[in-house]
Design a protein around this motif. Structure first.
Motif, mmCIF file in Angstrom:
data_model
loop_
_atom_site.group_PDB
_atom_site.id
_atom_site.type_symbol
_atom_site.label_atom_id
_atom_site.label_comp_id
_atom_site.label_asym_id
_atom_site.label_seq_id
_atom_site.Cartn_x
_atom_site.Cartn_y
_atom_site.Cartn_z
ATOM 1 N N THR A 188 7.445 9.612 0.288
ATOM 2 C CA THR A 188 8.005 9.491 -1.062
ATOM 3 C C THR A 188 7.782 8.095 -1.622
ATOM 4 O OG1 THR A 188 9.668 11.167 -0.580
ATOM 5 C CG2 THR A 188 10.116 9.698 -2.433
ATOM 6 N N ALA A 189 8.050 7.071 -0.801
ATOM 7 C CA ALA A 189 7.897 5.680 -1.247
ATOM 8 C C ALA A 189 6.447 5.363 -1.582
ATOM 9 C CB ALA A 189 8.415 4.727 -0.171
ATOM 10 N N ALA A 190 5.511 5.985 -0.874
ATOM 11 C CA ALA A 190 4.095 5.678 -1.086
ATOM 12 C C ALA A 190 3.647 5.971 -2.511
ATOM 13 C CB ALA A 190 3.237 6.466 -0.094
ATOM 14 N N THR A 191 4.270 6.949 -3.158
ATOM 15 C CA THR A 191 3.843 7.313 -4.513
ATOM 16 C C THR A 191 4.244 6.274 -5.554
ATOM 17 O OG1 THR A 191 5.838 8.613 -4.948
ATOM 18 C CG2 THR A 191 3.955 9.777 -3.970
ATOM 19 N N THR A 192 5.147 5.366 -5.190
ATOM 20 C CA THR A 192 5.561 4.320 -6.129
ATOM 21 C C THR A 192 5.126 2.928 -5.672
ATOM 22 O OG1 THR A 192 7.716 4.083 -5.043
ATOM 23 C CG2 THR A 192 7.575 5.668 -6.852
ATOM 24 N N ALA A 193 4.303 2.862 -4.626
ATOM 25 C CA ALA A 193 3.845 1.573 -4.100
ATOM 26 C C ALA A 193 2.952 0.856 -5.104
ATOM 27 C CB ALA A 193 3.088 1.781 -2.791
ATOM 28 N N LYS A 194 2.913 -0.452 -5.013
ATOM 29 C CA LYS A 194 2.114 -1.297 -5.908
ATOM 30 C C LYS A 194 0.639 -0.865 -5.929
ATOM 31 C CE LYS A 194 0.281 -5.946 -6.005
ATOM 32 N NZ LYS A 194 -0.063 -7.026 -5.094
ATOM 33 N N ASP A 195 0.080 -0.548 -4.762
ATOM 34 C CA ASP A 195 -1.346 -0.215 -4.675
ATOM 35 C C ASP A 195 -1.643 1.283 -4.697
ATOM 36 O OD1 ASP A 195 -2.082 -2.866 -4.614
ATOM 37 O OD2 ASP A 195 -2.207 -2.978 -2.433
ATOM 38 N N HIS A 196 -0.621 2.121 -4.968
ATOM 39 C CA HIS A 196 -0.853 3.562 -5.015
ATOM 40 C C HIS A 196 -1.802 3.890 -6.165
ATOM 41 C CE1 HIS A 196 -0.166 7.818 -4.480
ATOM 42 N NE2 HIS A 196 0.072 7.926 -5.776
ATOM 43 N N GLU B 115 0.795 -1.226 0.000
ATOM 44 C CA GLU B 115 0.000 0.000 0.000
ATOM 45 C C GLU B 115 0.828 1.278 0.000
ATOM 46 O OE1 GLU B 115 -2.982 0.170 3.023
ATOM 47 O OE2 GLU B 115 -4.010 -1.616 2.283
ATOM 48 N N ILE B 116 1.928 1.288 0.784
ATOM 49 C CA ILE B 116 2.693 2.537 0.899
ATOM 50 C C ILE B 116 4.170 2.366 0.575
ATOM 51 C CG2 ILE B 116 1.052 3.573 2.517
ATOM 52 C CD1 ILE B 116 3.086 3.012 4.770
ATOM 53 N N GLY B 117 4.551 1.209 0.029
ATOM 54 C CA GLY B 117 5.936 1.006 -0.386
ATOM 55 C C GLY B 117 6.928 1.026 0.762
ATOM 56 N N LEU B 118 6.474 0.686 1.955
ATOM 57 C CA LEU B 118 7.342 0.752 3.133
ATOM 58 C C LEU B 118 8.507 -0.222 3.019
ATOM 59 C CD1 LEU B 118 7.413 2.152 5.991
ATOM 60 C CD2 LEU B 118 6.543 -0.016 6.855
#
Length: 196
Positions: free
Chosen positions: A122-130, A77-80
């Motif tokens: 920043t990572a959240a914008t490239t997450a799988k579910d973004h 969800e958020i590319g953590l």
């Protein structure tokens, strides 16, 4: 909707229930809005696909483990980067059983640094579910605007939240010492009289 708080170890025995885990990330914030209103703290929530606010996370399988399942959801969800900022059992805050729905919710709280908050955003914008399940992270305004007394947290609290996310937010703010009980009660009261 009846619900009851239970210890984590007791909840994992409820194998016939669905389990969901969510996490609140927060960090101190020394910035000032307009150079005069203290931001106080950064607390992250997300805008969900259904237009409601909630915390990142989701349904987990007990066999994979609560924290492992939550970390999987956070990656999606958020590319953590869970190797650095992953949730552990030590971040557990509360578990509630919703017997009528055969549902158990687990809530975790993790304090991070301001730099780590920026990395998460920043990572959240490239997450799988973004753009799919998660429409983006938002910062919760943990201040009340002095001029109108409803801008900031009171206005934010008048939005629609999924499930118990609003209650979890308020519990987290108080538990982590971000806001006092009195400040939260004042914001709640102002949220019901908010001008549109």
């Amino acid at each position: 909707m009846a619900r009851r708080a239970v210890p984590r170890f007791e909840a994992v025995k409820l194998t016939r229930y669905k389990h969901a885990c969510h996490a609140m990330f927060h960090a101190p914030n020394e910035d000032k809005l307009f150079g005069r209103i203290p931001m106080r703290h950064t607390v992250l929530m997300q805008m969900r696909f259904d237009g409601r606010f909630g915390f990142p996370g989701g349904f987990v399988n007990l066999e994979e483990g609560l924290e492992a399942g939550l970390n999987r959801e956070l990656e999606e969800e958020i590319g953590l980067d869970v190797r650095i900022l992953g949730i552990t059992e030590g971040d557990w805050a509360v578990t509630e059983v919703h017997d009528e729905q055969n549902f158990v919710s687990h809530f975790y709280i993790k304090k991070v640094t301001p730099e780590q908050i920026r990395q998460i955003e920043t990572a959240a914008t490239t997450a799988k579910d973004h753009g799919l399940e998660s429409l983006g992270l938002v910062r919760v305004p943990v201040y009340t605007l002095p001029r109108d007394k409803v801008g900031g947290l009171p206005a934010f609290l008048s939005n629609t939240f999924i499930g118990t996310a609003r209650e979890e937010l308020l519990m987290g703010l108080e538990q982590e010492g971000i806001l006092s009980h009195a400040e939260i009660q004042k914001a709640l009261k102002a949220s019901t009289t908010r001008r549109h």
